[in-house]
Design an enzyme around this catalytic site. Structure first.
Site, PDB file in Angstrom:
ATOM      1  N   LYS A 155     -81.622  85.305  52.955  1.00  0.00           N
ATOM      2  CA  LYS A 155     -82.185  85.428  51.616  1.00  0.00           C
ATOM      3  C   LYS A 155     -81.542  86.608  50.882  1.00  0.00           C
ATOM      4  CE  LYS A 155     -86.856  83.733  52.698  1.00  0.00           C
ATOM      5  NZ  LYS A 155     -86.897  82.594  51.763  1.00  0.00           N
ATOM      6  N   ARG A 169     -90.931  74.158  57.968  1.00  0.00           N
ATOM      7  CA  ARG A 169     -91.144  72.746  58.310  1.00  0.00           C
ATOM      8  C   ARG A 169     -90.731  72.461  59.750  1.00  0.00           C
ATOM      9  NH1 ARG A 169     -87.406  71.219  53.346  1.00  0.00           N
ATOM     10  NH2 ARG A 169     -88.282  73.230  52.738  1.00  0.00           N
TER      11      ARG A 169
END
Ligand code: BES
Ligand code: MN
Ligand code: ZN
Length: 499
Positions: free
Chosen positions: A276, A350
């Site tokens: 990130k 996920r």
């Protein structure tokens, strides 16, 4: 902080600060009317002149100077009578209590009569609002002015109705438990990631399990390998912190099927190899908010002794880059047997959830609810006023929606139509873990749906709502603790309807 309910007239109570709640479209009545009279009509005058407008969230501090017993008096607005709901009560109490604390009050009393809802719900809402509004995270502050000693020591709900006393005591007790769990979650989420590693989350779960009588099991890496939790292990591979798969069971539901709660527990999300940007990366300590909410809900349910069987699953790991980290292009074999191609290692939530949801299916649950700080796209879609809800079962969705309205932790549904599944088709594996920018919250949920078999399932995306940059009425800026109150309400309603 001590929470209690007292019978009597608010103007006769000895307190550092009394709170009365006022409607925008009504003259001060009952207790407020008597206090107004004692103050020579000051409240009515303030309202008439517009110096104090009892809008929702509006507060005004007065010094009665002996004309009533209280040292200080806060007028708190509720808006129009017809718009009154429990959230307005939480908001008013949540604004009034810190206002009084800032003025120097250490004990507070709130007049609770004539506020529409039932006595029990009213007391619960006023308790939740004031306790949560007073919350501060001070563990890492060393200076005197930030010391807990300057905090409010007691909040008392005051009723003139002897008939309401018992119900109010019950409601205040419930509110205290729920607020306590919410604060535990806020503390966990606010903690620096070095002090909230997977092992520390497991220790916190163990402590909670012991105190509240939950059964706890923590699966270590070797066990995950044997089971075949390739997705969770893949995400964990770059971290020096060992992953933990935390299983909490609450069994007070006799022969009823389990309700499965699954919470994303990434104790720090750097993005991994798909790292990130550094701006706001510190906020990625909040990526365990879903898991903490599940722990908080179980704590509450156990304290309230609901007649249910519940399993809580917290797949816990960091997501870090490094020489052993999983990479874009890798294919992970999940616990369910299905394979996932990695496009972006930052779409890690996920992955860990796919193994946890598959594990949940082993319980043959009546329903599965997962809660996760899953996608930035959810914030783009809904902002911070609602969490995203996606799922496979209309009845379950409706129950969650209702719990959201009651608690003010509101949900808004996004569609899970077939067409979205095209975006997660992979050339080499059964699916891929990132489906592009379009409908990012939806394609993430589409992947999750592949791991819940035919069990009724709802996914809640709290990426936008687990943290707030601005103070809200009973949610000071920082970790919100969202999910605890929603899940608790859902479970209380569920227990009541299953009777
Ligand atoms: N934990 C993040 C989602 C998130 C974003 C939470 C902002 C809180 C605030 C999640 O793991 C993530 O990185 N999601 C990616 C998915 C993308 C790579 C497909 C995202 O939302 O950008
Ligand atoms: Mn991520
Ligand atoms: Zn994440």
């Amino acid at each position: 902080m001590k929470i209690s309910v007292a019978a009597g007239m608010i103007e006769k109570q000895k307190t550092d600060g009394a709170v009365i709640l006022l409607f925008e479209d009504e003259k001060p009545g009952a207790a407020a009317g008597r206090i107004d009279k004692a103050l020579g009509g000051m409240i009515a005058r303030l309202m008439k002149r517009g110096d104090f407008k009892p809008k929702p969230g509006g507060v005004h501090l007065l010094y009665p100077e002996g004309r009533i017993v209280a040292e200080r008096l806060v007028l708190a607005g509720l808006g129009k009578r017809k718009d009154l709901d429990l959230n307005r009560l939480r908001q008013a109490a949540g604004k009034a209590a810190p206002h009084l604390r800032a003025a120097g009050a250490r004990n507070i009393m709130i007049a609770a009569d004539g506020l529409g809802s039932g006595a029990e719900e009213t007391a619960q809402a006023l308790t939740e609002g004031s306790v949560l509004g007073l919350y501060r995270f001070l563990k890492y502050k060393t200076k005197e002015e930030n010391n807990n000693k300057e905090d409010v020591q007691a909040v008392t709900i005051v009723t003139e109705s002897a008939a309401s006393l018992k119900a109010m005591q019950k409601g205040a007790k419930t509110g205290e438990v729920i607020a306590g769990s919410t604060m535990m979650v806020r503390d966990m989420v606010s903690s620096p990631p070095v002090d909230m590693t997977p092992a520390i989350v497991a220790a916190k779960a163990r402590e909670t399990a012991r105190e509240f009588g939950l059964k706890l099991q923590v699966l270590e890496r070797s066990r995950m390998e044997k089971l075949g939790m390739g997705a969770l292990l893949g995400v964990a591979s770059g971290s020096a912190q060992p992953p933990k798969f935390i299983i909490l069971e609450y069994r007070k539901g006799g022969g009823k099927p389990f309700i499965a709660l699954v919470g994303k527990t990434i104790t720090f999300d750097s993005g991994g190899i798909s790292i990130k940007p550094s701006e706001n990366m510190d906020k990625m300590k909040d990526d365990m908010s879903g898991g903490a909410a599940v722990l908080g809900a179980l704590r509450t349910v156990a304290a309230l002794k609901l007649p249910l069987n519940i399993v809580g699953l917290l797949p816990a790991t960091e997501n870090m880059p490094g020489g052993s980290a999983y990479k874009p292009g890798d294919v992970l074999r999940t616990l369910s047997g299905q394979t996932i191609e990695i496009i972006n290692t930052d779409a890690e939530g996920r992955l860990i959830l796919s193994d946890a949801l598959a594990y949940a299916c082993r319980y043959k649950p009546a329903v599965i609810v997962d809660i996760a700080t899953l996608t930035g796209a959810c914030r783009v879609a809904l902002g911070q006023e609602a969490m995203g809800m996606l799922g496979t079962d209309d009845k379950l969705k409706q129950k969650i929606r209702e719990a959201g309205e009651k608690t003010g932790e509101r949900v808004w549904e996004l569609p899970l139509w077939e067409g979205y599944y095209d975006q997660i088709k992979s050339d080499v594996a059964d699916m891929k873990n990132a489906g592009g920018r379009d409908g990012g919250a939806i394609t993430a949920a589409a992947l999750l749906s592949r791991f819940v078999q035919d069990y009724p399932w709802v996914h809640l995306d709290i990426a936008a709502t687990a943290w707030t940059e601005k103070d809200r009425p009973y949610t000071p800026k920082g970790a919100t603790g969202i999910g605890v109150r929603l899940l608790t309400q859902f479970l209380r309603d569920y227990a009541a309807s299953a009777k």
